[in-house]
Design a protein around this motif. Structure first.
Motif, short mmCIF file in Angstrom:
data_model
loop_
_atom_site.label_atom_id
_atom_site.label_comp_id
_atom_site.label_asym_id
_atom_site.label_seq_id
_atom_site.Cartn_x
_atom_site.Cartn_y
_atom_site.Cartn_z
N ASP A 65 26.24 38.70 54.00
CA ASP A 65 25.96 38.27 55.50
C ASP A 65 25.72 38.82 56.76
OD1 ASP A 65 26.71 35.58 54.00
OD2 ASP A 65 28.65 35.64 56.05
N VAL A 66 24.23 39.51 57.33
CA VAL A 66 24.12 40.05 58.48
C VAL A 66 23.77 39.13 59.28
CG1 VAL A 66 22.04 41.79 58.74
CG2 VAL A 66 22.50 41.46 56.28
N GLU A 67 24.16 39.38 60.24
CA GLU A 67 23.70 39.48 61.98
C GLU A 67 22.71 39.98 62.48
OE1 GLU A 67 25.83 38.36 65.93
OE2 GLU A 67 27.12 38.89 64.48
N VAL A 68 21.35 38.98 63.09
CA VAL A 68 20.00 39.23 63.94
C VAL A 68 20.31 38.78 64.91
CG1 VAL A 68 17.76 39.92 63.54
CG2 VAL A 68 19.43 39.96 61.43
N ALA A 69 20.71 39.37 66.07
CA ALA A 69 20.54 39.07 67.11
C ALA A 69 20.69 37.67 67.14
CB ALA A 69 18.91 38.49 67.26
N GLY A 70 22.10 37.35 66.80
CA GLY A 70 22.81 35.83 66.80
C GLY A 70 22.61 34.96 65.95
N THR A 71 21.67 35.55 64.72
CA THR A 71 21.99 34.40 63.70
C THR A 71 22.60 34.97 61.95
OG1 THR A 71 19.69 33.22 65.02
CG2 THR A 71 20.04 32.78 62.37
N THR A 72 23.35 33.88 61.55
CA THR A 72 23.49 35.11 60.38
C THR A 72 22.67 34.36 59.34
OG1 THR A 72 25.58 34.96 61.41
CG2 THR A 72 25.13 35.24 58.71
N ILE A 73 22.10 35.46 58.65
CA ILE A 73 21.38 35.11 57.32
C ILE A 73 21.89 35.56 55.99
CG2 ILE A 73 19.40 36.69 55.61
CD1 ILE A 73 18.16 37.71 58.49
N PRO A 74 22.97 34.62 55.19
CA PRO A 74 23.57 34.55 53.70
C PRO A 74 23.14 35.53 53.01
CG PRO A 74 22.63 32.43 54.17
CD PRO A 74 21.88 33.41 55.19
N ALA A 75 24.45 36.30 52.18
CA ALA A 75 24.21 36.77 51.73
C ALA A 75 24.01 36.72 50.86
CB ALA A 75 25.85 37.41 50.98
N GLY A 76 22.20 37.22 49.89
CA GLY A 76 21.86 36.73 48.28
C GLY A 76 20.51 36.62 48.55
N ALA A 77 19.79 35.91 50.35
CA ALA A 77 19.19 35.28 50.90
C ALA A 77 17.67 35.96 50.95
CB ALA A 77 19.37 34.80 52.75
N LYS A 78 16.27 35.90 50.58
CA LYS A 78 14.51 36.49 50.83
C LYS A 78 15.30 36.11 52.32
CE LYS A 78 13.67 37.88 46.79
NZ LYS A 78 13.01 39.41 46.59
N VAL A 79 14.28 37.29 52.79
CA VAL A 79 13.37 37.42 54.24
C VAL A 79 12.13 38.55 54.06
CG1 VAL A 79 14.09 38.44 56.34
CG2 VAL A 79 15.94 37.98 54.80
N LEU A 80 11.28 37.65 54.53
CA LEU A 80 9.74 37.69 54.38
C LEU A 80 10.14 38.49 56.33
CD1 LEU A 80 7.27 38.02 53.14
CD2 LEU A 80 6.18 36.05 54.38
N LEU A 81 9.59 40.12 55.86
CA LEU A 81 9.31 41.19 57.01
C LEU A 81 7.65 40.94 57.23
CD1 LEU A 81 11.41 43.72 55.91
CD2 LEU A 81 12.11 41.47 57.61
N PHE A 82 6.88 40.01 58.40
CA PHE A 82 5.80 40.87 58.91
C PHE A 82 5.76 41.63 59.67
CE2 PHE A 82 6.20 36.26 57.70
CZ PHE A 82 5.39 35.58 57.79
N LEU A 83 4.82 42.88 58.92
CA LEU A 83 4.94 43.95 59.10
C LEU A 83 3.91 44.46 60.04
CD1 LEU A 83 4.87 46.35 55.72
CD2 LEU A 83 6.44 45.58 56.80
N ALA A 84 2.44 43.18 59.54
CA ALA A 84 1.10 43.05 61.05
C ALA A 84 1.41 42.94 62.46
CB ALA A 84 0.32 42.77 59.83
N ALA A 85 2.31 41.93 61.79
CA ALA A 85 2.85 40.35 63.41
C ALA A 85 3.60 41.32 63.81
CB ALA A 85 3.61 40.08 62.71
N ALA A 86 4.26 42.58 63.12
CA ALA A 86 5.38 43.52 64.10
C ALA A 86 4.16 44.37 64.82
CB ALA A 86 6.63 44.33 63.43
#
Length: 395
Positions: free
Chosen positions: A291-312
């Motif tokens: 479980d990872v907390e990011v900016a007050g939101t918890t992303i549960p363990a085992g979740a796929k997370v799409l990282l938008f490199l170009a948007a960053a």
């Protein structure tokens, strides 16, 4: 804890793939973490959170796949990359082998030959005046220098292009874009499998050097074959599109070409800025190991997370006037090559090629003008250009 905003945005539909930048503001402004309903995954598009996730490989792992597929739940469509889709300690062992081969000394040794090839190619294109910046420059230059460096067989090298495109398509869903690319690459897959075998690589190349690690007990023959294959996905299509986007950037910002010609020492910074301005690799996935907390939101363990490199890379929270291409901009921290331990293996190759082409062009080209509209080629991961007609004015 707050729930991630839910967005009805499909980052793999044709409209999004054709013009991803039209959708990035909505992704960034919705929140630090969002939930994408069409693909049922979390996503992050702001620079701070994307860079932090790339850096934290222990919490956001790559070994379960850097595409939409979760290798813990389904079989990969091809053997996973031992660099891009592996976690420590396996990743560190494999990267250690490759770092000894793709070293600063090795890159420095390539420079004279690669510079000469860049000059010869630019001379020919300037004499023609009109050419396609993708086929005649972006493809022609890497294909003239990179396969020889690896030591690949001469016959069949054209297969590198559909192969690399299919690899990056595979990081998305099994949609029409994937199906078209996979069908076009059927013969290329067989050629690459053949070309990466020890007996088919020329002595003295980087490919043969990988197999020397087998002789030293650092990896198995099967691992060596997959490591050679990593060169072919890391050093071809991404570099081709990086060069094409660099030319497109100067076409759309002609004053920057004048600035570069006035100060050619800005060539390295210009290429870095073009990578930030239009990142060839648009997205990669990670999978949470806890479980990872990011900016007050918890992303549960085992979740796929799409990282938008170009948007960053165009996040106004990180960059001033981010949609503008400015060759004197400080680009430190851009994530076009990733970040952390999984940074792109081919980044030094791409940087050298971009720098050498710019050095050759600033001597011979007074202006770069559009000779037609750019045509996009849809890919699930890459922002790819299929054709970019240009006219150059000789210096």
């Amino acid at each position: 804890m707050k729930e991630a905003p839910r967005l009805d945005i499909d980052p793999f539909d044709d409209q999004f793939l054709a013009d991803p930048y039209a959708h990035h503001d909505a992704l960034r402004d919705a929140g630090a973490v969002v939930w994408l309903e069409p693909i049922q995954t979390y996503a992050m598009a702001r620079h701070a959170e994307v860079a932090a996730a790339l850096r934290d490989h222990a919490s956001f792992c790559s070994g379960r796949g850097v595409g939409l597929s979760d290798f813990a739940r389904e079989a990969p469509w091809r053997p996973p990359s031992l660099l891009l889709e592996a976690d420590p300690p396996l990743h560190d062992r494999m990267r250690g082998i490759m770092n000894k081969i793709v070293s600063m000394a090795a890159i420095k040794a390539l420079r004279p030959v690669w510079a000469a090839r860049a000059g010869e190619l630019v001379d020919r294109l300037v004499d023609r005046r009109w050419f396609d910046a993708v086929a005649d420059l972006g493809e022609a230059y890497p294909m003239a220098v990179f396969p020889d460096t690896i030591g690949l067989p001469v016959e069949g090298r054209e297969n590198l292009l559909p192969y690399a495109a299919a690899v990056f398509n595979g990081f998305g869903p099994r949609n029409r874009v994937f199906d078209r690319g996979n069908a076009a690459a059927a013969d290329a897959m067989a050629w690459v499998a053949m070309a990466c075998r020890r007996e088919n690589l020329r002595p003295g190349g980087w490919g043969a050097a990988v197999y020397e690690a087998v002789d030293q007990g650092e990896c198995t023959p099967e691992e060596a074959e997959r490591l050679v294959r990593s060169f072919l996905s890391a050093g071809v299509d991404t570099t081709i599109n990086g060069i094409a986007h660099m030319i497109l950037a100067f076409i759309r910002h002609p004053a920057e070409w004048d600035r570069l010609r006035a100060d050619p020492s800005l060539a390295k910074r210009a290429f870095e800025e073009s990578l930030r301005w239009d990142s060839t690799v648009q997205t990669f996935f990670r999978t949470t190991t806890r479980d990872v907390e990011v900016a007050g939101t918890t992303i549960p363990a085992g979740a796929k997370v799409l990282l938008f490199l170009a948007a960053a890379n165009r996040d106004p929270r990180r960059w001033d006037n981010p949609d503008r291409f400015a060759i004197d901009r400080g680009t430190s921290g851009h994530v076009a090559f990733g970040y952390g331990i999984h940074q792109c293996l081919g980044q030094m190759v791409a940087r050298l090629e971009g720098e050498l082409l710019l050095e050759a062009m600033t001597r011979r080209v007074a202006a770069i003008r559009p000779a037609g509209e750019p045509r996009r080629r849809l890919n699930n991961t890459l922002h790819a250009i299929d054709s970019l007609p240009v006219e150059v004015v000789p210096a």
